[in-house]
Every structure is written in C-alpha cells, then in structure tokens.
Design a protein around this motif. Structure first.
Motif, PDB file in Angstrom:
ATOM      1  N   GLY A 139       0.819  -1.211   0.000  1.00 33.17           N
ATOM      2  CA  GLY A 139       0.000   0.000   0.000  1.00 33.17           C
ATOM      3  C   GLY A 139       0.848   1.254   0.000  1.00 33.17           C
ATOM      4  O   GLY A 139       0.548   2.233  -0.697  1.00 33.17           O
ATOM      5  N   GLU A 140       1.919   1.245   0.803  1.00 35.70           N
ATOM      6  CA  GLU A 140       2.821   2.399   0.823  1.00 35.70           C
ATOM      7  C   GLU A 140       3.520   2.562  -0.524  1.00 35.70           C
ATOM      8  O   GLU A 140       3.722   3.683  -1.005  1.00 35.70           O
ATOM      9  CB  GLU A 140       3.848   2.223   1.945  1.00 35.70           C
ATOM     10  CG  GLU A 140       3.238   2.281   3.343  1.00 35.70           C
ATOM     11  CD  GLU A 140       4.266   2.000   4.437  1.00 35.70           C
ATOM     12  OE1 GLU A 140       5.427   1.718   4.083  1.00 35.70           O
ATOM     13  OE2 GLU A 140       3.889   2.070   5.627  1.00 35.70           O
ATOM     14  N   ALA A 141       3.882   1.450  -1.160  1.00 32.18           N
ATOM     15  CA  ALA A 141       4.511   1.507  -2.479  1.00 32.18           C
ATOM     16  C   ALA A 141       3.554   2.089  -3.512  1.00 32.18           C
ATOM     17  O   ALA A 141       3.944   2.883  -4.378  1.00 32.18           O
ATOM     18  CB  ALA A 141       4.973   0.121  -2.909  1.00 32.18           C
ATOM     19  N   GLN A 142       2.281   1.695  -3.400  1.00 32.80           N
ATOM     20  CA  GLN A 142       1.284   2.211  -4.345  1.00 32.80           C
ATOM     21  C   GLN A 142       1.106   3.719  -4.179  1.00 32.80           C
ATOM     22  O   GLN A 142       1.065   4.464  -5.163  1.00 32.80           O
ATOM     23  CB  GLN A 142      -0.048   1.500  -4.130  1.00 32.80           C
ATOM     24  CG  GLN A 142      -1.140   1.953  -5.098  1.00 32.80           C
ATOM     25  CD  GLN A 142      -2.432   1.196  -4.890  1.00 32.80           C
ATOM     26  OE1 GLN A 142      -2.507   0.293  -4.076  1.00 32.80           O
ATOM     27  NE2 GLN A 142      -3.454   1.557  -5.621  1.00 32.80           N
ATOM     28  N   LYS A 143       0.995   4.174  -2.926  1.00 31.40           N
ATOM     29  CA  LYS A 143       0.849   5.612  -2.696  1.00 31.40           C
ATOM     30  C   LYS A 143       2.059   6.386  -3.207  1.00 31.40           C
ATOM     31  O   LYS A 143       1.923   7.447  -3.818  1.00 31.40           O
ATOM     32  CB  LYS A 143       0.647   5.874  -1.199  1.00 31.40           C
ATOM     33  CG  LYS A 143      -0.687   5.393  -0.655  1.00 31.40           C
ATOM     34  CD  LYS A 143      -0.804   5.680   0.832  1.00 31.40           C
ATOM     35  CE  LYS A 143      -2.128   5.176   1.391  1.00 31.40           C
ATOM     36  NZ  LYS A 143      -2.219   5.432   2.864  1.00 31.40           N
ATOM     37  N   LEU A 144       3.241   5.861  -2.966  1.00 34.76           N
ATOM     38  CA  LEU A 144       4.462   6.530  -3.416  1.00 34.76           C
ATOM     39  C   LEU A 144       4.514   6.586  -4.942  1.00 34.76           C
ATOM     40  O   LEU A 144       4.859   7.627  -5.521  1.00 34.76           O
ATOM     41  CB  LEU A 144       5.686   5.794  -2.865  1.00 34.76           C
ATOM     42  CG  LEU A 144       7.061   6.395  -3.222  1.00 34.76           C
ATOM     43  CD1 LEU A 144       7.179   7.810  -2.689  1.00 34.76           C
ATOM     44  CD2 LEU A 144       8.173   5.511  -2.657  1.00 34.76           C
TER      45      LEU A 144
END
Length: 768
Positions: A139-144
C-alpha cells in the motif's frame, strides 16, 4: 474479478464456521482429503494444510473413520490475508511501483514470499503476520508510485515584448516574466500597455496575449503512467488569440469561459473578456457553447457572445478579410514613409492592422485595432516586414486576418541606411570574440563601439572583430551619411562558457534488448533533461515531427508525441544558451499490445449520488477486473457501475491484454452525505454599548465546499436577531458585521448557526 469473488467467498466461509478455531472431522467412506478441504476450507487445493495439521505425510494415510483436526480459522485467516497481500502487490505494480517505488514494492514481495513459506510449514500465525506487513508495504509503495507518476506540467513564455508579469497564487506581488520563463498550474500572466506575450504549452498549443490582458493557467498536468497531458486556461481580462495543435485522447486542452461549458474542436480562435461577457470569434473547426438552457455551435468564421450569467447568443457570421491594395505582396519600396491600403469591407466599423519583422508577428513594429479608414501611414526603417489586416463588425467581432504579405523596404533619404548581418541581437556565445558585420550605402561611414570601420567601396559591406567581456556586452554600430543623418543600432551579446551538452530521456521508459525505448502508447509525453534554459528541437525520421521547446532552469523539458508509429528514430538537437549545438539520435518502438482504457466523461471529484456509472472505450483489452461493482464489456466499449461509500472512494479498473500486460485506470471520488463541520466561532465584543456594531466569525469545513451564506441567530438581552453571514475565501471563514440596538452593556450570546454545503447537506448547530 475472479480473485475478488474468491476473496469474498473465503470471508463468508469463515463466518459460517461460527468462529471455531478448530473443527473435528470423521472421515467418511470414499471421502478424500481434497473432498474434506473443499467442504471445510472451501478450496480443495488446501488439502496439504489438513495433512500438516494432523502430522500426516501423504493423502493415502487418510482412512475412513479417522478423526481429523482442522484449524479452520487459522488456515483461512492466513489464506485470506495472503490473497489480500497479493492483490495489494498487483495494485501497486499496476500503479507503476516497479518504476517509481522499486525498493518498497520489492520489500512487499519479499514479505509475501516469506508468508507463503511459513504457511507451507504450517506456521499460520506467522504467515498471517507477514502477509499483513506485505499488504501494508505494498500500500505504501502504491501511494508513493501514484504521487510520483502524477506530475505538474508547465508552459513557457516563448516570446513577447514590453512589460510582461507573472504572479503565483502565494505571491502578494506581480513579478517580471521574461521570455523563456516557466508558468505552472494556477499561475497568472498579464501584459501591460504596448506589450504582448506568446505562451507555448507542452502540447505545442499557443496563446497570444494582447496588451492590457490577463489570464490564469487553471490546469497544467501530465500523468506519467497514462501519458496524458491536460491544460486549461481562463482569460480574465483583455483579449487573446489561441492556436491549438489538435486534440487526441492523450491530450486535453480546454478554455474556460464564464457562464458556459465549452468544447473546443478548433485550431484558431479569438477571445475577448469584457466587463460582464466574453466574445468568441472562431476561425477554424467548431466550438460548442452550453449556457443557461441553451447550446450553440460556433462554426468556422462565426462568433458568439457569452454573458457571465450564462446567456449565449446565436452564432453570427464574421466579416471577410479585406483585400490588399498597396503595397502588393512580395514587393520592394524605396522610401522612408509608406501608406498601406486595403479594400473596404461592408459592415466594418474599424480595422485591425499589424506589421512585424516576422511572419508569426512575434516581433511587432506597429499594431492597431482602431483604424477607421482603409489606409495606414508609417515611417519604416530599411528591412523586411510582414503585414496583415482584419475587419471588425459593429458588435466588436474581428474577422479573419488577410494572409500575411511581405514587404522589402529600402531608404534613400537623409536617414543612414544600415543593416546588421551578424550577430543577432541577444546572442549568447561561448567565444570571447565576435565578428560584427553588416552593410550600408557606399557613401556612409561606420563606427563600431566608437572605432572607425572601413566600408567596402564595391559592396558597402563592413566587419570588425569585437572582444567580449564575460557576461553581458553592449555593441553600438553607427552609420552616418554625408548629410549628417545617423542610424544607430545597439546589439546585446552575452559571453558564457557552456560547451558541453548532455541529453537524457526519462529513466522510467523501458528499453528492449537492442537499446530502443519502448513507448506504451501512440500518444506519449516524452520527457527528458539537458542543459538549463536550452532550446530543444525534435525531428522524426518517419512522422512529420518538427517540435520545439525550451528546457527550464534545471534542464527539464518534454514533448507531446502524436500518432506514434511502430518504430521510429528521433533526432534531437540541443542549442545551449551560449549557442553551442549538439545532435543526438535515439530509436523508439511502440508496444502494440498495451491495453488502454479511455473514459467518455470524467467523473466528478465530489458527488452526492450513491451509484456511480462510468462508460468508455477500450483497446487491446482481453478482460477487466474491478475491486468493487461490476463491469460489462461490449466490443470496444465498457460500462462500470458501483455503489459508493460515504467519504473517499478509490476506483480501480484493471484491463489486461491477451499478452498479460495490464493497464490500471484509477479515479478518486468523494461521496459527500455529511453536513459541514462547525469549527471555532466568536462574537466581538461580548458586551456592547447602546446601538453598537458587533462582528461575528465562524469557521467551518466541508469536503465538497461550503455554501456562500450561513444563517445565524444570536441574542442581546431578551431580543433575538437573525442575520446572514458571507463566506470570506481569503480568511477561510464566515464573517459578518451587524448593528445591534440594545441597552448599554448588554451581553451578546450566539444561539445557533445553520451550515450547508453545495450538495444540500445541512445541520443547525445549537450553540447556547
């Protein structure tokens, strides 16, 4: 879609098992371990989990009458979480995490693999915990990736004259905007008297802003993942000519007109913003205008007026261009003064006249929009000129200009003839010496920086090497004829050392085994970096590309490619500020199986409708998956419906090509069903003398925007007052100042306030 169905079935099955941590099963005659896994775990492929739980090595050990213990809750919990982690990884990958957040997505994949290993070992709790961490990391990778893939685009002040100023939203004052300066989203640009500016956008569209005019760039964006550019401008004052380069699904250029919705399918049109209305004159294609209860189509050489309150006039025909009488096109004139003449146009109240040194009229000599007759007398220096005329009708609509006519002027008066061949004014060079050359009449004398220079007795030519100092240099060339007539030209030359040119295209563009760049779409925003403030020119060996732009101070630039073919080579020429030139060649290919999704209409960012329906077109799409809702594909068209939840909703449509390549279309929509939230409020003063004024301020917040007014009730002693507050955008709160007639030192009390948003959600807050 299949993954989502499995996911929801597994969740449902865990509820049916009454939350039991373990289930005891007696094996029936003829029943296999796969049958048991299908019944209790809803997945026959989970039979190995049953063997591990009972210390069995192979399915043959499972016999009729045997009692098996199945930790259903633990197995399903780990299984469901692994599915969620896998989906999160896929979503992040489709959002471009491999390119824009490689470290974060690789960490998520490692955690996912560890979760699989622990599940195979029967360590379901540890497997679950690792899968949770994997989902969070993905999820953090997607937001970034999403934050990095959506970039703000820019526009360039490509040319101009006079006083040009720009203002950023946070700046209190206007600042000078010289040629080559960059403009970004929400920036304003204005021209003062006797000034003009030409703005070049990333898609090669141009806006020519006339004197005493002002516009705002409402949108300038590019989606690096979908390779789509969007631009939108609004003329706030004065007038402007627009020259658009054509529209495509990957490029969207809009012009905002107060009072109407516009759809521009024209490459050339004129806008004039008046006090309470906007005039539109169209010279190419069509412009659709939708106002208050009325829609019109302004065709080629037609005009319409839109009032700010939404009234749209019927299209009217523009006047034709006048005919050129004198001087005729491509002629030479031997005089200082010349009278331009053109034919009279029936119905014209005045004429617009332009003359410039260049055919694009970016170097104007004279410009008037208020000529009553059909002639214009001018005193011109020797040189090459371009001129054109248009007729304005009685309502103020300008018709199309005549085709630019070229004029060669030569002088034989007391004015000393002088032309400069080299260098051009505003030249930047990396040499400490420059040759100044030109020509004059044989009888004239020449001085360069007060140094007498010989004139060739046969040709009238002259030249002199001039030493330069680092930085700006002013070179003065003076010609004097025998009668004492002078002509002085001042050249501005800058000496800079900048001989090494670099060129790098966006590192996120993939390459094949031959080193060719792979473009995922025939419409693509090609970005790169080179020297700061350099001119960048792109030429194609296959398509008719002749694109030009300028890099910013940090060297960033971009081009919008259209109708890219399967394979092509681009020749990129970079000219540094010092004049040094380097050429580069790069090869590009088109990936023909990349799926694409295009919406017919963009959904709103905010809505109060619970059901969302999106329609659009698809290309190279074999199947589609959605996280929620349903999608129906019919040929190259698709329809998607879903029920929105209150608050922020993230919509994801995943399209897969037969080759397995995927494209994700994402939209964020906020369902607003909540009333505005009341913040701090204050009444000043709390006690007033008789017949005094009070000030009330109330802060409030709402995601979709607050209504312009708010109702307020307050009391002064036994008297109760009802007032209306107005929302102050600058202060970001409701404010009001009212006269209260009351006895001396009467205490004021706020009783209630009614807050409402633009969707009609409201709430009355009782304060006392």
């Amino acid at each position: 879609m299949i993954k989502q169905i499995i996911f929801h079935l597994l969740l449902f099955s865990s509820v049916l098992l009454f939350g039991q941590s373990e289930v005891k099963v007696v094996v029936k005659t003829g029943e296999t371990v796969r049958d048991i896994a299908r019944e209790y775990l809803k997945d026959p492929d989970l039979w190995e989990e049953i063997l591990r739980s009972n210390n069995l090595k192979n399915p043959e050990q499972v016999k009729a009458g045997m009692t098996l213990i199945i930790p259903v809750e633990s197995i399903l919990k780990a299984k469901n979480q692994i599915i969620k982690a896998m989906k999160a990884i896929n979503d992040a990958t489709e959002a471009g995490a491999k390119t824009f957040a490689s470290q974060a997505i690789n960490s998520a994949i490692e955690l996912y693999n560890e979760a699989l290993t622990e599940r195979k070992a029967g360590n379901w709790k540890k497997s679950f915990d690792l899968a949770v961490r994997s989902e969070k990391q993905a999820g953090e990778a997607q937001k970034l990736a999403q934050s990095k893939s959506k970039a703000k685009s820019d526009a360039t002040v490509a040319s101009g004259k006079g006083k040009i100023e720009a203002k950023k939203p946070a700046d209190p004052l206007w600042k000078d905007a010289p040629v080559r300066s960059k403009l970004f989203e929400n920036d304003r640009l204005r021209t003062l008297s006797n000034s003009f500016a030409e703005i070049l956008f990333q898609d090669n569209s141009k806006i020519k802003l006339s004197e005493n005019s002002q516009l705002v760039i409402q949108k300038a964006r590019v989606d690096l993942l979908q390779n789509k550019s969007e631009s939108e401008v609004k003329l706030e004052k004065g007038n402007a000519f627009a020259f658009l380069s054509g529209k495509s699904p990957k490029k969207d250029f809009k012009v905002s007109v107060p009072g109407a919705e516009t759809e521009v399918n024209s490459k050339a049109f004129f806008l004039q913003k008046e006090e309470k209305s906007t005039k539109i004159a169209n010279y190419d294609g069509e412009i659709s205008l939708k106002g208050k209860g009325k829609s019109v189509v302004v065709k080629e050489n037609q005009g319409s007026t839109v009032t700010d309150n939404g009234n749209v006039s019927d299209p009217k025909n523009l006047l034709p261009p006048p005919g050129i009488r004198f001087p005729e096109n491509n002629t030479k004139q031997l005089s200082d003064t010349i009278t331009f003449e053109w034919t009279q146009v029936t119905g014209a109240r005045r004429y617009w006249f332009q003359i410039a040194y260049d055919k694009d009229f970016n170097k104007p000599v004279f410009n008037s929009k208020n000529i009553a007759g059909t002639t214009q007398k001018l005193l011109l220096e020797p040189g090459i000129y371009y001129w054109q005329v248009a007729a304005e009708d009685t309502e103020g609509f300008p018709g199309p200009y005549t085709k630019p006519a070229i004029l060669f002027m030569e002088s034989k008066s007391t004015y000393a003839y002088l032309t400069i061949q080299t260098p051009q004014n505003e030249t930047v060079t990396d040499k400490d010496e420059i040759v100044v050359s030109g020509s004059t009449d044989l009888t004239n004398s020449i001085e360069i920086n007060n140094i007498s220079v010989d004139v060739n007795p046969t040709t009238g030519g002259f030249s002199l090497p001039v030493k330069l100092n680092k930085g700006p240099n002013a070179i003065t060339v003076k010609a004097v004829n025998p009668d004492g007539g002078e002509n002085i030209i001042t050249l501005r030359v800058k000496y800079e050392i900048d001989s090494v040119i670099v060129l790098n295209y966006d590192a996120s563009i993939l390459k094949d085994e031959f080193g060719r760049y792979i473009l995922p779409s025939s419409e693509y925003v090609l970005r790169g970096t080179t020297n700061g403030s350099a001119q960048v020119m792109l030429r194609s060996s296959v398509q008719n590309y002749h694109l030009k732009t300028f890099s910013d101070e940090n060297g960033a630039f971009s081009f919008t490619l259209q109708k890219f073919t399967r394979a092509d080579s681009f020749y990129t020429t970079v000219v540094s500020r010092s004049g040094h030139t380097s050429a580069f060649t790069n090869s590009f290919i088109l990936d023909p199986v990349q799926p694409s999704l295009t919406l017919d209409n963009e959904p709103p960012q905010f809505t109060n409708k619970r059901v969302l329906e999106l329609q659009g077109s698809s290309k190279n799409v074999h199947k589609m998956e959605v996280a929620d809702g349903e999608v129906v594909i019919s040929g190259d068209k698709f329809t998607y419906r879903t029920e929105l939840k209150p608050g922020q909703n993230e919509i994801s449509l995943i399209a897969a090509a037969p080759s397995g390549k995927t494209t994700v279309l994402r939209r964020s929509i906020y369902l607003d069903l909540e009333a505005p939230v009341l913040g701090e409020y204050k009444i000043t003063p709390l006690k007033i003398p008789a017949d005094g004024y009070v000030t009330v301020t109330i802060a409030a917040k709402d995601m979709s925007g607050l209504k312009r007014t708010s109702k307020l009730i307050f009391s002064a002693g036994e008297d109760v007052f009802s007032e209306t507050l107005l929302f102050n955008n600058a202060a970001d709160m409701y404010q009001g100042r009212f006269l209260v007639r009351a006895k001396e030192n009467t205490e004021l009390i706020l009783r209630s306030v009614l807050l409402e948003d633009y969707f009609g959600n409201f709430k009355e807050y009782k304060l006392k």
